[in-house]
Design a protein around this motif. Structure first.
Motif, mmCIF file in Angstrom:
data_model
loop_
_atom_site.group_PDB
_atom_site.id
_atom_site.type_symbol
_atom_site.label_atom_id
_atom_site.label_comp_id
_atom_site.label_asym_id
_atom_site.label_seq_id
_atom_site.Cartn_x
_atom_site.Cartn_y
_atom_site.Cartn_z
ATOM 1 N N VAL A 1 0.832 -1.204 0.000
ATOM 2 C CA VAL A 1 0.000 0.000 0.000
ATOM 3 C C VAL A 1 0.868 1.256 0.000
ATOM 4 C CG1 VAL A 1 -1.697 1.318 1.332
ATOM 5 C CG2 VAL A 1 -1.954 -1.158 1.079
ATOM 6 N N GLY A 2 1.972 1.224 0.750
ATOM 7 C CA GLY A 2 2.835 2.399 0.846
ATOM 8 C C GLY A 2 3.456 2.783 -0.478
ATOM 9 N N ILE B 1 2.796 1.586 -3.658
ATOM 10 C CA ILE B 1 1.838 1.825 -4.741
ATOM 11 C C ILE B 1 1.077 3.118 -4.476
ATOM 12 C CG2 ILE B 1 -0.220 0.929 -5.905
ATOM 13 C CD1 ILE B 1 0.879 -1.892 -5.379
ATOM 14 N N GLY B 2 0.788 3.406 -3.190
ATOM 15 C CA GLY B 2 0.144 4.669 -2.846
ATOM 16 C C GLY B 2 1.008 5.864 -3.173
ATOM 17 N N MET B 3 2.328 5.764 -2.907
ATOM 18 C CA MET B 3 3.234 6.862 -3.262
ATOM 19 C C MET B 3 3.289 7.066 -4.772
ATOM 20 S SD MET B 3 6.511 6.821 -0.647
ATOM 21 C CE MET B 3 6.737 5.057 -0.508
ATOM 22 N N LEU C 1 0.846 6.450 -6.882
ATOM 23 C CA LEU C 1 -0.411 7.116 -7.241
ATOM 24 C C LEU C 1 -0.354 8.605 -6.905
ATOM 25 C CD1 LEU C 1 -3.024 4.451 -6.117
ATOM 26 C CD2 LEU C 1 -2.874 5.452 -8.407
ATOM 27 N N TRP C 2 0.230 8.938 -5.769
ATOM 28 C CA TRP C 2 0.343 10.349 -5.386
ATOM 29 C C TRP C 2 1.229 11.103 -6.367
ATOM 30 C CZ3 TRP C 2 4.555 13.358 -3.824
ATOM 31 C CH2 TRP C 2 4.222 14.627 -3.309
ATOM 32 N N GLY D 1 -6.944 5.705 -8.786
ATOM 33 C CA GLY D 1 -6.737 4.499 -7.986
ATOM 34 C C GLY D 1 -7.649 3.365 -8.404
#
Length: 295
Positions: A15-16, A18-20, A22-23, A107
């Motif tokens: 999550v960390g 892939i989330g970064m 996306l950001w 997302g």
């Protein structure tokens, strides 16, 4: 502390990072090159975690394979980048107009791409254990004697092309945008780090959902058809449908359990592995399946 780390590592890592990504993708001036240092950081974190909380300590020690694995990673990631450069032309040629849900949040578009690609890649992976000529290419990946983060990038480039085509072709027809395809390639690289990680993950019920290392290690067993399980890349859903999902606490995969049992002398150098599908060596007798796995 270490037990908590092992329980949280996989979901936080996935999550960390892939989330970064996306950001980064929604920032002004976003560019593909931004993901390169982010992936380098992910590799560094993966190696540090393996050193601090290893599943099998001896897998952290090189077995004459570091240069080979680095070459596999560099070549295959370069081919992925070239594929992304060709993506707009392929979408223009193959896409059905208006099908891709451009109005969704980025997302959700990425999640759709992951699910579609995961299905195609999993089926290609499954076929690679059923087709003799595909297995010749796929055997390179199964020849590893230890599992650590970089193993996920150790593939014959032709087999990577087969899997990538199976995962990407449906997305091309749907008209996947370049930013989503770029994020998908990054997510796959992150997942491969987790799937082959040497971190002593404690997944609990998540092991039935996500195809992370504790589940995927059983796929790399050297005991013939005993390893024909857990083909999924991201999710175990497809293995549930194929009837190939497997996990047991009764057997811990250790040093000596991995590789191709019928070919203990499989080439261990990069060029030898590239050429092996053209003239594969002779197969010997499969090693006996340990009693704890026979059920």
């Amino acid at each position: 502390m270490k037990r908590l780390f092992c329980g949280l590592y996989a979901p936080v890592f996935a999550v960390g990072f892939i989330g970064m990504a996306l950001w980064l993708a929604v920032q002004p001036g976003w560019a593909l090159v931004w993901l390169v240092p982010l992936f380098a950081l992910a590799v560094a974190v993966s190696f540090a975690a393996e050193a601090w909380a290893p599943y099998e300590p001896c897998w952290n020690r090189a077995q004459g394979d570091r240069r080979r694995d680095a070459l596999h990673a560099l070549v295959n990631e370069a081919l992925n980048a070239l594929g992304l450069l060709a993506l707009p032309a392929l979408v223009a040629l193959l896409a059905i107009d208006g099908v891709w849900p451009h109005g969704w949040a980025l997302g959700w578009q990425l999640l759709l791409a992951i699910v579609v690609a995961d299905c195609g890649i999993t089926l290609a992976h499954y076929a690679s254990h059923r087709s003799a000529w595909l297995w010749r290419l796929h055997a390179v990946h199964h020849s590893v004697q230890r599992l650590y983060g970089f193993n996920g990038l150790m593939k014959h480039p032709l087999h990577q092309a087969v899997e990538a085509s199976a995962g990407l072709l449906p997305l091309l027809v749907l008209g996947i945008p370049l930013p989503v395809a770029t994020l998908l390639a990054f997510a796959i690289a992150i997942q491969l780090l987790l799937q082959h990680s040497n971190v002593d993950m404690r997944l609990g019920p998540l092991r039935w959902v996500f195809a992370w290392a504790p589940v995927h290690r059983f796929h790399h067993m050297k005991y013939g058809r005993a390893g024909d399980v857990n083909f999924g890349l991201f999710f175990n859903l497809w293995d549930w449908l194929l009837g190939t999902v497997f996990y047991t606490r009764d057997y811990a995969i250790k040093q000596g359990d991995l590789g191709i049992g019928s070919r203990p002398d499989f080439p261990d150098d990069y060029l030898g592995q590239l050429l092996d599908p053209l003239n594969p060596g002779p197969s010997g007798k499969e090693p006996a399946v340990p009693a704890a796995l026979r059920h």
